[in-house]
Motif scaffolding. Structure first.
Motif, mmCIF file in Angstrom:
data_model
loop_
_atom_site.group_PDB
_atom_site.id
_atom_site.type_symbol
_atom_site.label_atom_id
_atom_site.label_comp_id
_atom_site.label_asym_id
_atom_site.label_seq_id
_atom_site.Cartn_x
_atom_site.Cartn_y
_atom_site.Cartn_z
ATOM 1 N N GLY A 263 69.653 44.718 -31.929
ATOM 2 C CA GLY A 263 69.541 45.211 -30.514
ATOM 3 C C GLY A 263 68.869 46.657 -30.704
ATOM 4 O O GLY A 263 69.687 47.347 -31.211
ATOM 5 N N THR A 264 68.116 46.983 -29.609
ATOM 6 C CA THR A 264 67.870 48.474 -29.471
ATOM 7 C C THR A 264 67.875 48.466 -27.853
ATOM 8 O O THR A 264 67.719 47.521 -27.033
ATOM 9 C CB THR A 264 66.550 48.867 -29.946
ATOM 10 O OG1 THR A 264 65.411 48.094 -29.570
ATOM 11 C CG2 THR A 264 66.477 48.590 -31.438
ATOM 12 N N GLN A 265 67.839 49.859 -27.663
ATOM 13 C CA GLN A 265 67.599 50.082 -26.170
ATOM 14 C C GLN A 265 66.652 51.226 -25.832
ATOM 15 O O GLN A 265 66.270 52.090 -26.546
ATOM 16 C CB GLN A 265 68.920 50.468 -25.586
ATOM 17 C CG GLN A 265 68.857 50.889 -23.993
ATOM 18 C CD GLN A 265 70.161 51.070 -23.415
ATOM 19 O OE1 GLN A 265 71.171 50.620 -23.986
ATOM 20 N NE2 GLN A 265 70.379 51.980 -22.608
ATOM 21 N N SER A 266 65.492 50.973 -24.787
ATOM 22 C CA SER A 266 64.513 51.991 -24.371
ATOM 23 C C SER A 266 64.120 51.853 -22.930
ATOM 24 O O SER A 266 64.271 50.678 -22.505
ATOM 25 C CB SER A 266 63.279 51.617 -25.440
ATOM 26 O OG SER A 266 62.163 52.277 -25.159
ATOM 27 N N GLU A 267 63.897 52.993 -22.585
ATOM 28 C CA GLU A 267 63.343 52.984 -21.158
ATOM 29 C C GLU A 267 62.044 52.843 -20.838
ATOM 30 O O GLU A 267 61.403 53.098 -19.764
ATOM 31 C CB GLU A 267 63.984 54.339 -20.574
ATOM 32 C CG GLU A 267 65.448 54.453 -20.714
ATOM 33 C CD GLU A 267 66.026 53.399 -19.913
ATOM 34 O OE1 GLU A 267 65.444 53.026 -18.909
ATOM 35 O OE2 GLU A 267 67.337 53.095 -20.247
ATOM 36 N N PRO B 270 66.867 41.185 -21.858
ATOM 37 C CA PRO B 270 67.706 42.020 -20.979
ATOM 38 C C PRO B 270 67.263 43.326 -20.911
ATOM 39 O O PRO B 270 68.079 44.232 -21.171
ATOM 40 C CB PRO B 270 69.250 41.840 -21.660
ATOM 41 C CG PRO B 270 68.854 41.765 -22.903
ATOM 42 C CD PRO B 270 67.489 41.036 -23.271
ATOM 43 N N GLU B 271 66.141 43.765 -20.382
ATOM 44 C CA GLU B 271 65.381 45.036 -20.311
ATOM 45 C C GLU B 271 66.747 46.026 -19.660
ATOM 46 O O GLU B 271 67.183 45.701 -18.826
ATOM 47 C CB GLU B 271 64.332 45.306 -19.755
ATOM 48 C CG GLU B 271 63.071 44.552 -20.503
ATOM 49 C CD GLU B 271 61.670 44.666 -19.810
ATOM 50 O OE1 GLU B 271 61.491 45.853 -19.350
ATOM 51 O OE2 GLU B 271 60.941 43.617 -19.793
ATOM 52 N N PRO B 272 66.844 47.410 -20.194
ATOM 53 C CA PRO B 272 66.036 48.022 -21.258
ATOM 54 C C PRO B 272 66.454 47.900 -22.536
ATOM 55 O O PRO B 272 65.951 48.360 -23.500
ATOM 56 C CB PRO B 272 66.394 49.521 -20.794
ATOM 57 C CG PRO B 272 67.862 49.252 -20.391
ATOM 58 C CD PRO B 272 67.927 48.003 -19.578
ATOM 59 N N GLN B 273 67.288 46.542 -22.870
ATOM 60 C CA GLN B 273 67.744 46.272 -24.323
ATOM 61 C C GLN B 273 66.558 45.466 -24.497
ATOM 62 O O GLN B 273 66.107 44.412 -24.110
ATOM 63 C CB GLN B 273 69.124 45.655 -24.336
ATOM 64 C CG GLN B 273 70.340 46.350 -24.212
ATOM 65 C CD GLN B 273 70.740 46.715 -22.721
ATOM 66 O OE1 GLN B 273 70.544 45.877 -21.646
ATOM 67 N NE2 GLN B 273 71.084 47.862 -22.225
ATOM 68 N N TRP B 274 66.420 45.325 -26.150
ATOM 69 C CA TRP B 274 65.458 44.392 -26.718
ATOM 70 C C TRP B 274 66.117 43.839 -27.756
ATOM 71 O O TRP B 274 66.869 44.533 -28.680
ATOM 72 C CB TRP B 274 64.367 45.352 -27.084
ATOM 73 C CG TRP B 274 63.448 45.828 -26.185
ATOM 74 C CD1 TRP B 274 63.588 47.092 -25.468
ATOM 75 C CD2 TRP B 274 62.463 45.304 -25.094
ATOM 76 N NE1 TRP B 274 63.014 47.406 -24.422
ATOM 77 C CE2 TRP B 274 62.005 46.208 -24.472
ATOM 78 C CE3 TRP B 274 61.765 44.174 -25.459
ATOM 79 C CZ2 TRP B 274 61.007 46.041 -23.489
ATOM 80 C CZ3 TRP B 274 60.708 43.810 -24.502
ATOM 81 C CH2 TRP B 274 60.401 44.650 -23.604
ATOM 82 N N ILE B 275 65.813 42.390 -27.985
ATOM 83 C CA ILE B 275 67.002 41.523 -28.956
ATOM 84 C C ILE B 275 65.744 40.844 -29.640
ATOM 85 O O ILE B 275 64.863 40.382 -29.200
ATOM 86 C CB ILE B 275 67.753 40.594 -28.155
ATOM 87 C CG1 ILE B 275 68.625 41.535 -27.263
ATOM 88 C CG2 ILE B 275 68.691 39.799 -29.182
ATOM 89 C CD1 ILE B 275 69.723 42.381 -27.817
ATOM 90 N N CYS B 276 66.125 40.781 -30.863
ATOM 91 C CA CYS B 276 65.452 39.972 -31.815
ATOM 92 C C CYS B 276 66.372 39.318 -32.927
ATOM 93 O O CYS B 276 67.358 39.891 -33.105
ATOM 94 C CB CYS B 276 64.114 40.280 -32.619
ATOM 95 S SG CYS B 276 64.229 41.687 -33.663
ATOM 96 N N GLN B 277 65.768 38.247 -33.769
ATOM 97 C CA GLN B 277 67.034 37.661 -34.894
ATOM 98 C C GLN B 277 66.339 37.417 -36.028
ATOM 99 O O GLN B 277 65.090 36.958 -35.790
ATOM 100 C CB GLN B 277 67.682 36.373 -33.968
ATOM 101 C CG GLN B 277 66.966 35.468 -33.636
ATOM 102 C CD GLN B 277 67.875 34.033 -33.063
ATOM 103 O OE1 GLN B 277 68.713 34.360 -32.594
ATOM 104 N NE2 GLN B 277 67.047 33.114 -32.978
ATOM 105 N N ALA B 278 66.864 37.297 -37.132
ATOM 106 C CA ALA B 278 66.495 36.617 -38.115
ATOM 107 C C ALA B 278 67.359 35.760 -38.773
ATOM 108 O O ALA B 278 68.517 36.109 -38.925
ATOM 109 C CB ALA B 278 65.934 37.745 -39.216
ATOM 110 N N VAL B 279 66.912 34.665 -39.461
ATOM 111 C CA VAL B 279 67.648 33.947 -40.316
ATOM 112 C C VAL B 279 67.493 33.951 -41.740
ATOM 113 O O VAL B 279 66.602 33.992 -42.193
ATOM 114 C CB VAL B 279 67.522 32.397 -39.801
ATOM 115 C CG1 VAL B 279 68.409 31.460 -40.421
ATOM 116 C CG2 VAL B 279 67.809 32.296 -38.325
#
Length: 144
Positions: free
Chosen positions: A72-76, A120-129
Motif C-alpha cells: 500500500g502507498t498513498q499519493s495525491e 481507495p484513492e488516495p491510497q493504492w493497493i496491490c498484492q503478490a502471492v
C-alpha cells in the motif's frame, strides 16, 4: 509453528533490506493492519506491506506455504499507482536475489501479482502471492 516462523522471517528480511533504501521505508505488518486502540488511533502509515498467510500443503518430501504480500502507498497525484507497483517490484527483486531467508525458507520463482481493480484513492493497493518451501520435519524415534 513453521508458517508463523516464515511470516516473521519475511517481515524481518523486508524491514532490514528496505531500511537501506533511499525511498520511503515501508511499515511491515503481520496478517493485517494493527488494531486501532488508544495508542494507535491514527490511520495507517503509508507506504506499508502486510505479510499474510494463505494456504499450505505438505507430503513426505516437502512442505510448502503460500504467503500473500499486500502493498500500500498513498499519493495525491495521478501517478500514485506507479508508487505501489515500484514498491512491489523492489520487494520482488530483493526476494528473488536472496531466494533463501534465514537459511531455511526458500521462495519459489513463481510470483503472481495483481493490481486491485477498485482503489481507495488516495491510497493504492496491490498484492503478490508467493510460494515458499519450508524445512522438512524429520521423524524421530524415541528409545524406551
Amino acid at each position: 509453528m513453521t508458517p508463523v516462523m516464515l511470516m516473521m522471517a519475511i517481515k524481518d528480511f523486508l524491514k532490514k533490506e528496505l531500511a537501506d533504501d533511499a525511498a520511503t521505508i515501508p511499515a511491515v505488518h503481520l496478517g493485517a493492519l494493527p488494531s486501532k486502540n488508544a495508542e494507535n488511533r491514527n490511520d495507517p502509515v503509508f507506504p506499508l506491506i502486510i505479510v499474510r498467510p494463505m494456504e499450505g500443503d505438505s507430503d513426505d518430501k516437502e512442505s510448502r506455504a503460500q504467503v500473500k504480500l499486500l502493498f500500500g502507498t498513498q499519493s495525491e497525484d495521478d501517478s500514485g499507482f506507479i508508487d505501489v507497483l515500484n514498491l512491489m517490484e523492489r520487494v520482488r527483486i530483493l526476494l528473488m536475489k536472496q531466494r533463501i531467508i534465514e537459511k531455511k525458507f526458500r521462495i519459489e520463482s513463481n510470483w503472481k501479482w495483481q493490481f486491485l481493480e477498485d482503489q481507495p484513492e488516495p491510497q493504492w493497493i496491490c498484492q503478490a502471492v508467493t510460494t515458499w518451501t519450508l524445512p522438512p520435519i524429520r521423524q524421530e524415534v524415541k528409545h524406551l
